[in-house]
Design a protein around this motif. Structure first.
Motif, mmCIF file in Angstrom:
data_model
loop_
_atom_site.group_PDB
_atom_site.id
_atom_site.type_symbol
_atom_site.label_atom_id
_atom_site.label_comp_id
_atom_site.label_asym_id
_atom_site.label_seq_id
_atom_site.Cartn_x
_atom_site.Cartn_y
_atom_site.Cartn_z
ATOM 1 N N ARG A 64 0.829 -1.199 0.000
ATOM 2 C CA ARG A 64 0.000 0.000 0.000
ATOM 3 C C ARG A 64 0.870 1.257 0.000
ATOM 4 O O ARG A 64 0.583 2.231 -0.693
ATOM 5 N N ALA A 65 1.944 1.220 0.791
ATOM 6 C CA ALA A 65 2.842 2.369 0.855
ATOM 7 C C ALA A 65 3.507 2.618 -0.495
ATOM 8 O O ALA A 65 3.673 3.773 -0.919
ATOM 9 N N GLU A 66 3.889 1.560 -1.188
ATOM 10 C CA GLU A 66 4.512 1.704 -2.498
ATOM 11 C C GLU A 66 3.534 2.302 -3.513
ATOM 12 O O GLU A 66 3.909 3.157 -4.325
ATOM 13 N N GLU A 67 2.280 1.865 -3.439
ATOM 14 C CA GLU A 67 1.273 2.403 -4.351
ATOM 15 C C GLU A 67 1.030 3.885 -4.075
ATOM 16 O O GLU A 67 0.942 4.703 -5.000
ATOM 17 N N GLU A 68 0.954 4.263 -2.793
ATOM 18 C CA GLU A 68 0.787 5.676 -2.431
ATOM 19 C C GLU A 68 1.981 6.498 -2.912
ATOM 20 O O GLU A 68 1.827 7.635 -3.372
ATOM 21 N N ALA A 69 3.166 5.917 -2.812
ATOM 22 C CA ALA A 69 4.369 6.626 -3.260
ATOM 23 C C ALA A 69 4.323 6.881 -4.757
ATOM 24 O O ALA A 69 4.715 7.964 -5.222
ATOM 25 N N ARG A 70 3.854 5.927 -5.520
ATOM 26 C CA ARG A 70 3.772 6.106 -6.970
ATOM 27 C C ARG A 70 2.785 7.216 -7.332
ATOM 28 O O ARG A 70 3.047 8.039 -8.219
ATOM 29 N N VAL A 71 1.646 7.238 -6.631
ATOM 30 C CA VAL A 71 0.641 8.279 -6.883
ATOM 31 C C VAL A 71 1.209 9.658 -6.521
ATOM 32 O O VAL A 71 1.059 10.630 -7.270
#
Length: 281
Positions: A64-71
Motif C-alpha cells: 500500500r505504501a509503495e502504491e501511495e508513493a507512486r501516486v
C-alpha cells in the motif's frame, strides 16, 4: 548567506501544489536547486501477531505504501512541471515505515539550507506530517518554512514579524531567516510582555534589532501586552492587524528519548497559522 539547496518532502498528493509552488518560487528567486523527497509511509505499528500472519500484514502494508508513493510521485512531477522553466529540481522516491521516517528525512534535511513543508495540522494531514517537521528541525538541524493551504504569496515577503523572547531558539531563527529579512520592506521584532528583570529589561529586542540593522534589515521593535490567554493568540492577531506575509519564530520541543517533539507553543502557533511560518531550533 543564501539558500542554495532547498528540500521539500511529500507523504501525500493532497495539498502538494501550494508547497511546491512556494519552494519553486524561492528556488528560482535565489538561484537554488530544489530537491523533492516523496515518501510512501507504512503507518502500521504491529504490536504482536499470530504465528505466520505478521509477515503477510507487513507485506500488504508495504505494498500500500509503495502504491501511495507512486501516486504522490506522479503528483510531485506534475507540480514541478507546472513551475517556471528556470527551476532546477530533482525528485527521489522511497518507502519507509513510520518508525524509520525520522532517520530518512533527517539524512536529507541535514544538507538542505531550507526545508519547505506543508502545515502539519488540518484536513488531509496525518501523524507523518508532524513527524517530518520534527525530523527536519530536531534531527536534521535545518530551518523549516511551513506553508499554509493557501500557499505563499511571494518568494520575497515584504512584511515580516519576528517573534522574540530572548531564547536561543528565537535567535537561531532570526539568524537563519536573514535571506528573507534582508529583502523585506519592514521587519517587526515583536516582544510580548517582556520580563521586568534580565539583560533586556530596559530595551526589549534592542540588541537583536541592532544586529539585524547592521545586516541591512529594515527592522523595528514592537512591544505588545499579553491581552489574550495565549502568546500564539496575540501573535495571530498582530499578524492580521499588520497584514504580515511571514512569521519567524524559534521552534520549541521536548525530549522523547533521543528525539524531540514539537512543544506546545510551537504547535499552538502552527494550528492557527494563516501565513507561512519560518521555524528554526
Amino acid at each position: 548567506m543564501a539558500y542554495k539547496s532547498l528540500l521539500t518532502v511529500a507523504t501525500s498528493s493532497e495539498g502538494l501544489l501550494p508547497v511546491v509552488s512556494a519552494a519553486a518560487q524561492i528556488a528560482v528567486r535565489t538561484d537554488a536547486h530544489l530537491d523533492a523527497l516523496v515518501l510512501g509511509v507504512d503507518r502500521t505499528q504491529i504490536g504482536y501477531s499470530y504465528v505466520g500472519s505478521g509477515a503477510v500484514m507487513i507485506a500488504a502494508a508495504m505494498e500500500r505504501a509503495e502504491e501511495e508513493a507512486r501516486v504522490t510521485e506522479k503528483a510531485m512531477n506534475d507540480a514541478m512541471n507546472a513551475q517556471s522553466p528556470d527551476l532546477r529540481y530533482a525528485v527521489d522516491t522511497a518507502v519507509t515505515q513510520l518508525g524509520a521516517l525520522t532517520e530518512v528525512v533527517a539524512a536529507r534535511a541535514r544538507y538542505a539550507d531550507l526545508v519547505v513543508l506543508p502545515l502539519p495540522y488540518g484536513e488531509g494531514r496525518g501523524v507523518e506530517d508532524e513527524a517530518v517537521i520534527e525530523a527536519a528541525l530536531f534531527e536534521g538541524m535545518a530551518p523549516v518554512l511551513v506553508v499554509p493551504p493557501k500557499g505563499m504569496a511571494t518568494a520575497d515577503p515584504r512584511r515580516i514579524v519576528v517573534a522574540w523572547n530572548q531564547s536561543r531558539e528565537a535567535l537561531v531563527a532570526a539568524r537563519r531567516s536573514l535571506p528573507f529579512l534582508r529583502r523585506a520592506d519592514n521587519v517587526q521584532i515583536v516582544v510580548i510582555d517582556p520580563p521586568t528583570h534580565g539583560p533586556e529589561r530596559s530595551d526589549p529586542g534592542g540588541l537583536l534589532c541592532q544586529m539585524l540593522v547592521r545586516h541591512g534589515v529594515r527592522a523595528e521593535v514592537t512591544v505588545l501586552a499579553k491581552t489574550l490567554p495565549r502568546v500564539s493568540d496575540v501573535l495571530v492577531r498582530h499578524l492580521r492587524d499588520t497584514n504580515a506575509d511571514l512569521l519567524v519564530m524559534g521552534a520549541y520541543g521536548h525530549s522523547r528519548f533521543r528525539e524531540a517533539i514539537l512543544g506546545g507553543a510551537t504547535r499552538d502557533m502552527l494550528e492557527k497559522a494563516e501565513v507561512p511560518v519560518f521555524l528554526a531550533h
